[in-house]
Design an enzyme around this catalytic site. Structure first.
Site, mmCIF file in Angstrom:
data_model
loop_
_atom_site.group_PDB
_atom_site.id
_atom_site.type_symbol
_atom_site.label_atom_id
_atom_site.label_comp_id
_atom_site.label_asym_id
_atom_site.label_seq_id
_atom_site.Cartn_x
_atom_site.Cartn_y
_atom_site.Cartn_z
ATOM 1 N N ASN A 240 11.152 -21.532 37.224
ATOM 2 C CA ASN A 240 9.571 -21.904 37.373
ATOM 3 C C ASN A 240 8.642 -21.011 36.547
ATOM 4 O OD1 ASN A 240 10.575 -22.773 40.529
ATOM 5 N ND2 ASN A 240 10.078 -24.321 39.048
ATOM 6 N N GLY B 40 9.060 -26.214 43.585
ATOM 7 C CA GLY B 40 9.882 -25.272 42.516
ATOM 8 C C GLY B 40 11.338 -25.612 42.606
ATOM 9 N N SER B 41 12.047 -24.829 41.694
ATOM 10 C CA SER B 41 13.591 -25.079 41.484
ATOM 11 C C SER B 41 14.034 -23.982 40.616
ATOM 12 C CB SER B 41 13.806 -26.423 40.664
ATOM 13 O OG SER B 41 13.156 -27.459 41.334
ATOM 14 N N ASN B 42 15.188 -23.768 40.902
ATOM 15 C CA ASN B 42 16.225 -22.841 40.150
ATOM 16 C C ASN B 42 17.134 -23.905 39.117
ATOM 17 O OD1 ASN B 42 15.170 -20.482 41.126
ATOM 18 N ND2 ASN B 42 16.759 -20.959 42.769
#
Length: 759
Positions: free
Chosen positions: A483, A215-217
């Protein structure tokens, strides 16, 4: 001469073919050379005069830091794990070696690897050839480090880099079905490879964790909200800390042609997430579908034939042979037949995708046709403006399974959900899919050719959506992503009306996205500064605590009943907890994690359910007045009390660790932006295996990019290296450092060192 505009507009093999072949001919008589300059934490700044030289420096530097890691991944993607380690052992992803070998031997056939190689531009081929030569030089000079001095460590060939790239491509698709592909067998037939129930349970867990582990921001800020009227970018990918998805930080320069810094995945000789003189960009795992399943209606007379438009068609049979190490050390070939329809390989998942006398299931992965991914990132590396970056993605469509967010020195911010997505319209989905299957897995009717993916001549490959039909948003205030679907990249301009295969709107946001949007709204009356973006990650606020803590404390005050004495310590720790996930946060955080792990599976736990009209503020509140919720909460409190008493630790930094280094952050399910995935250790602590990885904050001024960053797990995976834990300690202490980009900044670094290498 600046060539990035041409590359970003077209970046296809034919345009510069004459010049490329001429350059290639010149380079064939010129030995590769590279200048590797390392700065604080051992970050290599690699400079060369041509593509082969740049690749040579990258491969050499990467081998210095991660030779064993890459050698192990090459064994995996070459389908040779059972040959060297035996069939019963498992990969880092906990996949059985024999299953892994069958899958990668099927995926990376000589024909597929050759076709991918031939699709690359001469420049990319030269970069790869240089990379291989640089890695091999280091291996020949220094040999393998102690932990991998074994027969499976060998010199690379260019095909190895292609195999690694193809593995990356299918991570969001058929790569999640390796067990189901390797074990697919017609009814009553005997399989050579028999994944057990445990294997499929692990595969299911890996599927569910895909967006967590990768995932990521991201936040891209435009001129209207930026402190200096230029673009700003926060890149906060959450990727694995070990194995083939572990980022590597580097800076690549070909004077007059390329100058880019950032992070890359193992085996890739270019930057995946980074910045150059004018543009900064990052990626977040998207919610788009990158594959579909097809339910095949089988011929009643033969379960290895399927009916398509009334015609009986045989499944294609491919024999996959792998070498298997025996108990006495000898090798024995083992063959497995992989079956395929015209839609793709047959996959069999007991209880989910069964192959019986009536039906079987094929999987079609859009990224198996994506040979543009390396050219795509190369074009982004060279982009001289946000528009050039956007144009390259529109033209090439090489992004596999991630969104792209970017900002530039002119104050523009951009969100693009422009990955490789099967062209299945909402109308076709309604016509061809079984609504009972839902939208988690798209299952289309494989008995009618009308249910095949549509072909749009505007798209970069047959069967995917054209870029113009995918979500994108350019703003001068901000865009963000964490996400979820594309819907709420900016609440002022919702992205709606797309096929559910692309993006679904009016569904609940994850808590990280709600946290980010709330934080950005709280900054609306003041310009956004670098420290604001840094604090979004580093202050470790537990967003869900703000949504339910009043209810938890009310339950503690009024609803404990006969368990009051037992639960009072838990309630006291919740009351005194600072509602953050910092190193010095108390055991109240552990209790909060435990409670929500139980409550999240409970229907109707929220007092206020999700309301599409209020996506930023719902759901909220814990419905402790409902008896099922109250009972579940009490049980969770008792279980957490028992678990924490056995743990014997009261400080978060003593519980969540990387080796011996304490780690802040925590589970993303709680809305902790600095998301961390952990596994339990024998000593009761929790080891970080994935989460914040390469953290980058980029702004621009008249002198170009100004960047801060840290690689949370450090440059080297070799425990004997001085660069194996230094950035990890810096991350633990929340110390981001300026990233030296100009020659003056590089040479002024207190840890500056230089190495010139030539073939």
């Amino acid at each position: 001469m600046i060539i990035s505009n041409r590359l970003s507009r077209v970046c296809v093999a034919g345009l510069l073919l004459g010049a490329s072949l001429a350059a290639s001919a010149r380079e064939q008589v010129t030995q590769a050379s590279a200048d590797i300059r390392r700065t604080t934490f051992g970050v290599p700044h690699i400079r060369a005069n041509d593509e082969r030289g740049l690749g040579y420096g990258i491969g050499y530097a990467y081998a210095q830091d991660n030779l064993c890691l890459l050698a192990n991944e090459v064994v995996t993607v070459s389908g040779e794990r059972a040959k060297y380690f035996g069939p019963e052992q498992a990969t880092l992803e906990e996949r059985n070696n024999l299953v892994s070998d069958v899958f990668f031997t099927w995926l990376n056939t000589p024909q597929a690897v050759s076709a991918f190689w031939n699709a690359q531009t001469p420049q990319i081929q030269q970069r790869i050839e240089g990379y291989v030569a640089g890695y091999n030089r280091y291996l020949k000079e220094q040999g393998a480090p102690a932990q991998c001095q074994a027969a499976w460590v060998r010199p690379l060939v260019a095909q190895d880099v292609i195999k690694l790239t193809r593995r990356l491509l299918v991570e969001g698709g058929v790569g999640q079905f390796a067990d189901a592909l390797a074990g697919a067998t017609p009814p009553q037939a005997t399989a050579s490879v028999k994944p057990g129930l445990k294997a499929f349970e692990q595969a299911s867990a890996n599927q569910q964790r895909f967006s967590l582990d990768r995932g990521s921001n991201a936040v891209a800020v435009g001129r209207d909200r930026s402190f200096n009227g230029r673009g700003m970018l926060l890149a906060n990918p959450h990727f694995p800390w070990v194995g083939g998805m572990r980022f590597y930080e580097m800076h690549l320069t070909i004077p007059g042609q390329l100058d880019v810094m950032g992070a890359a995945l193992p085996g890739l000789p270019l930057i995946n997430i980074g910045f150059n003189q004018h543009v900064a960009w990052t990626h977040t795992v998207d919610t788009s579908k990158h594959f579909t399943l097809y339910r095949l209606t089988l011929d009643p007379k033969d379960s290895t034939r399927y009916l398509l438009d009334g015609q009986s068609i045989p499944l294609e049979k491919t024999s996959v042979t792998v070498q298997v190490k025996q108990a006495d050390g000898s090798l024995r070939p083992q063959a497995q037949t992989v079956y395929s329809s015209q839609f793709g390989p047959v996959v069999q998942w007991p209880g989910k995708l069964d192959w019986d006398s009536h039906y079987a299931f094929s999987l079609r992965d859009a990224n198996l046709g994506n040979d543009r991914v390396l050219q795509q990132w190369d074009a982004m590396n060279r982009a001289t403006s946000l528009k050039a970056l956007q144009t390259s993605v529109h033209t090439l469509q090489g992004i596999p399974w991630v969104n792209t967010l970017a900002a530039d020195d002119q104050g523009q911010s951009l969100y693009m959900n422009l990955s490789v997505v099967p062209n299945v319209s909402a109308a076709k989905l309604a016509q061809c899919s079984d609504p009972r299957a839902g939208l988690q897995l798209i299952v289309l009717d494989g008995s009618h050719s009308a249910c095949a993916w549509d072909i749009d001549p505007r798209a970069a490959q047959p069967g995917i959506f054209a870029a113009a039909d995918l979500p994108q948003l350019e703003r001068t205030d901000y865009v963000q992503h964490a996400n979820d679907s594309a819907w709420m990249a900016n609440p002022k301009a919702p992205l709606t009306g797309f096929s559910p295969v692309i993006s679904q709107d009016h569904i609940g946001l994850g808590p990280r996205a709600r946290f980010a949007l709330q934080r950005l709204q709280s900054l609306a009356k003041q310009p956004i500064k670098v420290t604001d973006l840094q604090n979004m990650v580093m202050d470790n606020e537990v967003y869900l605590a703000s949504q339910v803590m009043p209810d938890l404390l009310a339950f503690c005050a009024n609803r404990l009943g006969a368990d009051a004495a037992t639960l009072q310590p838990l309630c006291t720790s919740l009351k005194h907890w600072d509602q953050h996930a910092n190193l010095d946060s108390g055991v109240g955080l552990v209790h909060f994690i435990n409670l929500f792990e139980h409550l999240q599976a409970l229907p109707d736990a929220w007092r206020v359910a999700f309301d599409p009209a209020h996506p930023l503020t719902t759901p909220r509140g814990l419905a402790i007045e409902r008896e099922p919720v109250a009972n579940a909460l009490r049980e969770a409190m008792l279980a957490s009390t028992a678990a924490v008493s056995q743990l014997g630790l009261t400080r978060w930094g003593d519980i969540q660790v990387s080796g011996q280094t304490p780690m802040h952050g925590g589970p993303q399910q709680l809305g902790i932006y600095n998301a961390m995935q952990t596994v339990p250790r024998a000593d009761g602590k929790r080891e970080v295996v994935s989460g914040t990885s390469y953290l980058q904050i980029v702004t621009f001024d008249d002198n170009g990019p100004q960047a801060l960053g840290v690689l949370a797990f450090s440059e080297s995976s070799n425990p004997a290296s001085q660069y194996s834990k230094d950035q990890t300690r810096a991350f633990s202490e929340k110390k981001l450092r300026p990233l030296p980009f100009t020659d003056a900044q590089i040479q002024a670094d207190p840890q500056y060192q230089q190495q010139l290498i030539k073939e």
